[in-house]
Design an enzyme around this catalytic site. Structure first.
Site: not given
Ligand code: DGJ
Length: 746
Positions: A481, A483, A553
């Site tokens: 993932k 980010d 989120d």
């Molecule tokens: C933002 C992401 O969208 C979340 O799913 C998660 O991974 C957090 N960051 C972690 O800091």
């Protein structure tokens, strides 16, 4: 006429007609200036030996290019790629500062080439062909009559999609520097303003909401200047007719295959001409084009639909899932995952992780994703980014052992990274202060306590590649993932000279793409999911590298109805990251039934993001049924045609469905936001079925014809005592109720 299947050229009058069984796009070379005049874009028309009849030319009070010629005004000519500074006072498609300081150019047609298939764009994501027979590409070669600059305009038309892609390329064949101050990927002057503008916008946790408004005189600009496409405006717009619905009417979609600063604009003038343009945001952009250098813009994917928004979306879905997404995971069933973030946040140890993984595996979950918090000493969001070494306090046996134990449970293992970011407490920050984007000596703002690495600097990209490679070469990891949780401020690169600072935003995103490229070349089997604090970089550029993207989120099922509905306007269900999370929901505090949480998440990539160990045994049984259900239907969901039926933006009830390509099977999701007393009867009219086929609707035993289901629909009444055929379950007297129905040909 020169013969080609999709690109027809009237050689004597220099007309170009790109056409397939659905669309036509026509332009020509102007006799006098040799610049390009736009003539038509829309539903396919017959080819003609002359498109003269499409030319609109009237003498009007205006600046004119040529003496004794009162119709040589670009203000009154529909153009393909308008220039600045002569006779057109609207925003141009490009702007070049010449060595003398002036900005006047005159790109005149030289010749054209037709290519089978679609050439790659070096360093940039783009749609592609697998066989040359899938598309043809027209390249128009132009040259500035005053300088040694060349301009190539690329048009690719797909054979079996109502799609044309456009991009441009500037080449300096001279000996002096020029500065590109704007270089849009495309521009079209529509000869009318009889449109509404549809676009996707929002903010963190409420991405991709749909807005629609009539065009009016003036400019409407959707853009990003934050270093990523961002959640505020998605790099997409559509022009639709007032009467266009999900199922009927015209829609022209424009989608930008790019993840950085962009601009998508419609400018309507007083003559009812609508100029649509899309490209890298010219604001804060300047690119030094040295001798022998070429600048390529990213591409815009233009879709025409004569059957409403659903057809436009389905065209994007088909193209993006098959000819934008790449690699092993493009056509492979996506694993059902469980993500640790909302389950533990930063507070976990090996036992806790294994406990969740073990119980997840027992329920049938296939991939465990360890989210933020596994590296450095990261107990809150204020440190350790850039120190990608395992935190032995939490995971004393290291990632390797954890991964092995997770694999022993029969699961795949995935890991979270935020490669572009750095925290102050790291070695990389302390040793390389100039690797951080900031202006030396001036204040640097933080976002979530973190700073941005200068990805325009190849040394930075190398460092991150090496750090990630160290882990990936050592630990069995099947999923990453990626980010990105803040946007670029105080934009300045210590790596670039003063006259190249305007290149930073674009070079930054090229650096991001290059890291993806290098990792994927070495680890082609890893499934990437991109993320930017949710859907803050949900764009086609990212889709090229990561076939799935975390959509938001906000994991609340009711909020997700809007987010996923809007996201589906352009992006396929196989790309929309969607999880079942716990209640009360962490973002909005809402309590929705576990069934509804899954019934929404099914229409995406599907996974869980909660502490599964805390579920009751009754809930675990439900989860295990949900997992079995998704395994059974994920191929249908990810490869079928998606239809939006009832919009959450104007209704208490929401409906959508996905129909298999051969129309033998479909899944329907129906959702009621709030329960109402004494509510009216609701009918959900289906779409995409074969009108002459008989289908069995489950649950229940009704057998109905496709045209009956499409024209009469399914009854959803709250309390239909007389018949059991209302498709609500017995107890629908609650908010946030939902239902999944399956339809199969009999
Ligand atoms: C933002 C992401 O969208 C979340 O799913 C998660 O991974 C957090 N960051 C972690 O800091």
């Amino acid at each position: 006429m020169k013969a080609s299947n999709l690109i027809k050229v009237n050689e004597t009058n220099f007309e170009f007609h790109l056409t397939n069984k659905s669309i036509s796009y026509v332009f020509r070379v102007l006799e006098n200036s040799k610049q390009l005049e736009h003539l038509y874009y829309g539903k396919n028309i017959h080819h003609s030996s002359s498109f003269d009849y499409l030319i609109e030319r009237e003498s009007r009070p205006a600046n004119n290019l040529y003496e004794d010629n009162h119709t040589s005004s670009f203000e009154h000519t529909k153009q393909e790629y308008p220039s600045f500074g002569t006779t057109d006072f609207r925003e141009p498609a490009f702007l070049i500062k010449n060595p003398a300081g002036d900005k006047i150019t005159h790109f005149a047609y030289e010749d054209y080439t037709v290519l089978e298939g679609k050439p790659k764009i070096e360093g940039l994501p783009a749609t592609y062909t697998e066989l040359d027979s899938e598309a043809e590409t027209l390249c128009i070669h132009l040259k500035d009559i005053y300088t040694d600059l060349k301009l190539n305009l690329y048009y690719t038309i797909y054979k079996d999609h109502p799609v044309i892609t456009r991009r441009s390329e500037f080449i300096n064949v001279g000996s002096q520097n020029h500065f590109l101050e704007s270089a849009m990927s495309m521009s079209i002057d529509f000869p009318e303003d009889n449109f509404e503008l549809l676009h996707l916008n929002g903010a963190w946790a409420r991405e991709n909401h749909v807005s629609r408004e009539p065009l009016t005189v003036g400019k409407k600009s959707l853009s990003s200047a934050r270093g990523a496409s961002g959640p505020v405006n998605n790099p997409f717009l559509a022009l639709v007719r007032e009467e266009t619905t999900e199922h009927s009417g015209e829609a022209y979609g424009f989608s930008f295959v790019y993840s950085g600063n962009f601009k998508a604009q419609v400018e309507v003038n007083t003559y009812n001409v609508s100029r649509v343009m899309m490209g890298i945001n010219p604001f804060n952009f300047s690119w030094k084009l040295e001798p022998n250098e070429t600048f390529s813009t990213p591409e815009v994917v233009m879709v025409y639909s004569d059957k409403g928004l659903n057809k436009m979306s389905q065209t994007y879905h088909n193209l993006y899932r098959s000819r934008l997404a790449r690699g092993k995971w493009r056509d492979t069933d996506r694993p059902i995952l469980i993500n640790s973030w909302e389950a533990t946040y930063y507070d976990f140890n090996e036992d806790k992780i294994l406990d969740i993984a073990k119980q997840s595996a027992e329920l049938g979950i296939e991939l465990f994703v360890l989210d933020d918090g596994w590296f450095g000493q990261r107990d809150t969001d204020d440190g350790s980014l850039g120190n990608w070494t395992v935190d032995k306090r939490k995971l004393p046996n290291g990632l390797n052992v954890l991964s092995e134990k997770i694999h022993d449970l029969g699961m795949k293992f995935g890991l979270w990274f935020e490669p572009e970011m750095v925290s102050k407490d790291t070695k990389i920050f302390k040793e390389n202060p100039n690797w951080v984007i900031h202006v030396p000596g001036k204040n640097v703002s933080h976002g979530r306590n973190q700073y941005i690495l200068d990805f325009s600097n190849p040394d930075v990209v190398n460092n991150l590649f090496n750090q990630m490679d160290n882990i990936l070469s050592d630990v069995k990891i099947e999923y990453i993932k990626w980010d990105m949780n803040r946007y670029i401020s105080e934009a300045y690169s210590s790596h670039l000279n003063a006259d190249r600072q305007g290149e930073l935003f674009h070079r930054y995103i090229l650096g991001v793409y290059s890291l993806f490229e290098r990792l994927q070349e070495k680890y082609p089997d890893i499934l990437f999911e991109s993320c930017a604090g949710g859907g803050g970089r949900f764009d086609p550029g990212m889709l090229y590298y990561s076939p799935q993207i975390w959509a938001s989120d906000d994991t609340d099922a009711i909020e997700r109805l809007k987010i996923q509905y809007g996201t589906s306007m352009v992006y396929p269900l196989s790309s929309i990251g969607s999880h079942v999370s716990e209640i009360p929901n962490h973002q909005v505090g809402r309590n929705t039934p576990i069934e509804t949480r899954a019934n929404v998440a099914f229409f995406g990539t599907f996974g869980y993001e909660l502490d599964i160990t805390k579920l009751s045994s009754e809930e675990k049984n439900i989860v295990s049924e949900q997992i079995a259900f998704f395994k059974k239907y994920r191929t249908l969901i990810h490869s079928g045609n998606f239809y939006r039926l009832k919009s959450p933006f104007n209704s208490n009830e929401v409906g959508w469905m996905v129909v298999s390509q051969n129309r033998t099977e479909a899944l329907i999701g129906y959702y009621q936001v709030l329960s109402q007393p004494n509510a009216p009867y609701e009918r959900l009219k289906l779409k995409g079925l074969d009108e002459n086929k008989k289908y069995k609707v489950s649950p229940g035993n009704e057998i109905r014809y496709g045209n009956d289901l499409e024209n009469i629909g399914l009854l959803f009444s709250q309390n239909n005592h007389k018949r059991k055929s209302s498709y609500w379950s017995q107890n629908n007297k609650s908010d946030f109720n939902s239902r999944i129905l399956h339809i199969e040909e009999v």
